[in-house]
Write a protein that holds these residues in place. Structure first.
Motif, mmCIF file in Angstrom:
data_model
loop_
_atom_site.group_PDB
_atom_site.id
_atom_site.type_symbol
_atom_site.label_atom_id
_atom_site.label_comp_id
_atom_site.label_asym_id
_atom_site.label_seq_id
_atom_site.Cartn_x
_atom_site.Cartn_y
_atom_site.Cartn_z
ATOM 1 N N ALA A 59 0.863 -1.175 0.144
ATOM 2 C CA ALA A 59 -0.057 0.234 -0.081
ATOM 3 C C ALA A 59 0.985 1.379 -0.160
ATOM 4 C CB ALA A 59 -0.907 -0.086 1.319
ATOM 5 N N ALA A 60 1.884 1.291 0.790
ATOM 6 C CA ALA A 60 2.893 2.401 0.889
ATOM 7 C C ALA A 60 3.643 2.540 -0.413
ATOM 8 C CB ALA A 60 3.707 2.267 2.103
ATOM 9 N N ALA A 61 3.888 1.278 -1.073
ATOM 10 C CA ALA A 61 4.890 1.332 -2.168
ATOM 11 C C ALA A 61 4.413 1.825 -3.325
ATOM 12 C CB ALA A 61 5.772 0.074 -2.066
ATOM 13 N N ILE A 62 3.246 1.184 -3.706
ATOM 14 C CA ILE A 62 2.361 1.518 -5.007
ATOM 15 C C ILE A 62 2.145 3.105 -5.308
ATOM 16 C CG2 ILE A 62 0.363 0.812 -6.179
ATOM 17 C CD1 ILE A 62 0.862 -2.029 -5.087
ATOM 18 N N PRO A 63 1.430 3.890 -4.529
ATOM 19 C CA PRO A 63 0.580 3.926 -3.131
ATOM 20 C C PRO A 63 -0.831 3.358 -3.651
ATOM 21 C CG PRO A 63 1.076 6.033 -3.906
ATOM 22 C CD PRO A 63 1.832 5.233 -4.951
ATOM 23 N N LEU A 64 -1.354 2.634 -2.875
ATOM 24 C CA LEU A 64 -2.785 2.098 -2.990
ATOM 25 C C LEU A 64 -3.335 1.960 -1.608
ATOM 26 C CD1 LEU A 64 -4.949 1.321 -4.848
ATOM 27 C CD2 LEU A 64 -4.305 -0.866 -4.914
ATOM 28 N N CYS A 148 -2.403 0.636 14.477
ATOM 29 C CA CYS A 148 -1.549 1.279 13.875
ATOM 30 C C CYS A 148 -1.787 1.196 12.340
ATOM 31 C CB CYS A 148 -0.237 0.938 14.316
ATOM 32 S SG CYS A 148 0.284 1.638 16.017
ATOM 33 N N THR A 149 -1.975 -0.013 11.876
ATOM 34 C CA THR A 149 -2.077 -0.107 10.370
ATOM 35 C C THR A 149 -3.185 0.985 9.770
ATOM 36 O OG1 THR A 149 -1.412 -2.120 10.386
ATOM 37 C CG2 THR A 149 -2.689 -1.928 8.882
ATOM 38 N N PHE A 150 -4.242 1.093 10.313
ATOM 39 C CA PHE A 150 -5.407 1.693 9.949
ATOM 40 C C PHE A 150 -4.823 3.239 10.024
ATOM 41 C CE2 PHE A 150 -8.341 -1.646 11.172
ATOM 42 C CZ PHE A 150 -8.854 -2.019 9.761
ATOM 43 N N ILE A 151 -4.202 3.518 11.005
ATOM 44 C CA ILE A 151 -3.702 5.224 11.372
ATOM 45 C C ILE A 151 -2.804 5.328 10.034
ATOM 46 C CG2 ILE A 151 -2.590 6.598 12.652
ATOM 47 C CD1 ILE A 151 -3.924 5.180 15.048
ATOM 48 N N ALA A 152 -1.735 4.309 9.962
ATOM 49 C CA ALA A 152 -0.675 4.605 8.821
ATOM 50 C C ALA A 152 -1.366 4.470 7.453
ATOM 51 C CB ALA A 152 0.215 3.513 8.996
ATOM 52 N N THR A 153 -2.307 3.760 7.347
ATOM 53 C CA THR A 153 -2.892 3.758 5.962
ATOM 54 C C THR A 153 -3.534 5.096 5.524
ATOM 55 O OG1 THR A 153 -3.200 1.333 6.134
ATOM 56 C CG2 THR A 153 -4.603 2.514 4.434
ATOM 57 N N GLY A 154 -4.010 5.629 6.730
ATOM 58 C CA GLY A 154 -4.734 7.089 6.660
ATOM 59 C C GLY A 154 -3.825 7.999 6.179
ATOM 60 N N THR A 155 -2.647 7.933 6.439
ATOM 61 C CA THR A 155 -1.534 8.952 5.922
ATOM 62 C C THR A 155 -0.832 8.743 4.907
ATOM 63 O OG1 THR A 155 -0.248 7.737 7.424
ATOM 64 C CG2 THR A 155 -1.319 9.364 8.508
ATOM 65 N N LEU A 156 -1.158 7.579 4.110
ATOM 66 C CA LEU A 156 -0.636 7.325 3.010
ATOM 67 C C LEU A 156 -0.891 8.325 1.771
ATOM 68 C CD1 LEU A 156 -0.799 3.398 2.518
ATOM 69 C CD2 LEU A 156 1.246 4.910 3.351
#
Length: 156
Positions: A59-64, A148-156
């Motif tokens: 998700a972070a690399a693509i980003p998606l 933390c995964t949900f929070i981190a995804t929200g900041t992508l």
């Protein structure tokens, strides 16, 4: 936050592997499990537990971001599964049907045979099986990693 989420996801997997394969008595019950049972548990659960970290990294690399949310949801489902398995019998006296899949024993019997000698800090509620510290730590890691995964995804 991304680094923290990935770290927690991977720590949860590493903790699961160590607690499943390494004798840390009285924290775990590895002594009473056959090596084949340990390896089966790792083969079934470790890939599923690793998938949220892979999805978040992608998700972070693509980003998606959708992949991160799928990873967070999977981690949350893993946490809920463990919590229901361990905490429902303790709090309500009712075990989930899959708790003893294929063992021919009740959850109380299985718990007494395999977990009763592990480190348990919760007070007794009648004769109900109690979650042990090993699983309390694992469940906390799963929940923290999911959040933390949900929070981190929200900041992508």
């Amino acid at each position: 936050m991304l680094v923290l989420a990935l770290t927690l996801l991977l720590i949860a997997v590493a903790y699961f592997l160590v607690a499943t394969l390494v004798d840390l008595h009285p924290l775990n019950n590895v002594r009473s499990a056959k090596r084949s049972e340990q390896l089966t548990e790792v083969a079934v659960n470790a890939p599923i537990m690793t998938l949220p970290a892979v999805l978040l990294a992608l998700a972070a690399a693509i980003p998606l971001p959708a992949l991160g949310y799928v990873g967070g949801t999977l981690e949350l489902l893993i946490a809920v599964h463990g919590i229901v398995l361990w905490w429902m019998p303790y709090l309500t006296g009712v075990a989930v049907p899959w708790a003893t899949a294929g063992t021919g024993a009740t959850w109380s019997e299985l718990h007494a045979r395999t977990y009763a000698d592990t480190l348990i800090v919760l007070p007794r509620i009648g004769d109900r099986p109690r979650p042990n510290v090993e699983h309390m730590i694992l469940h906390a890691l799963f929940l923290a990693a999911a959040a933390c995964t949900f929070i981190a995804t929200g900041t992508l």
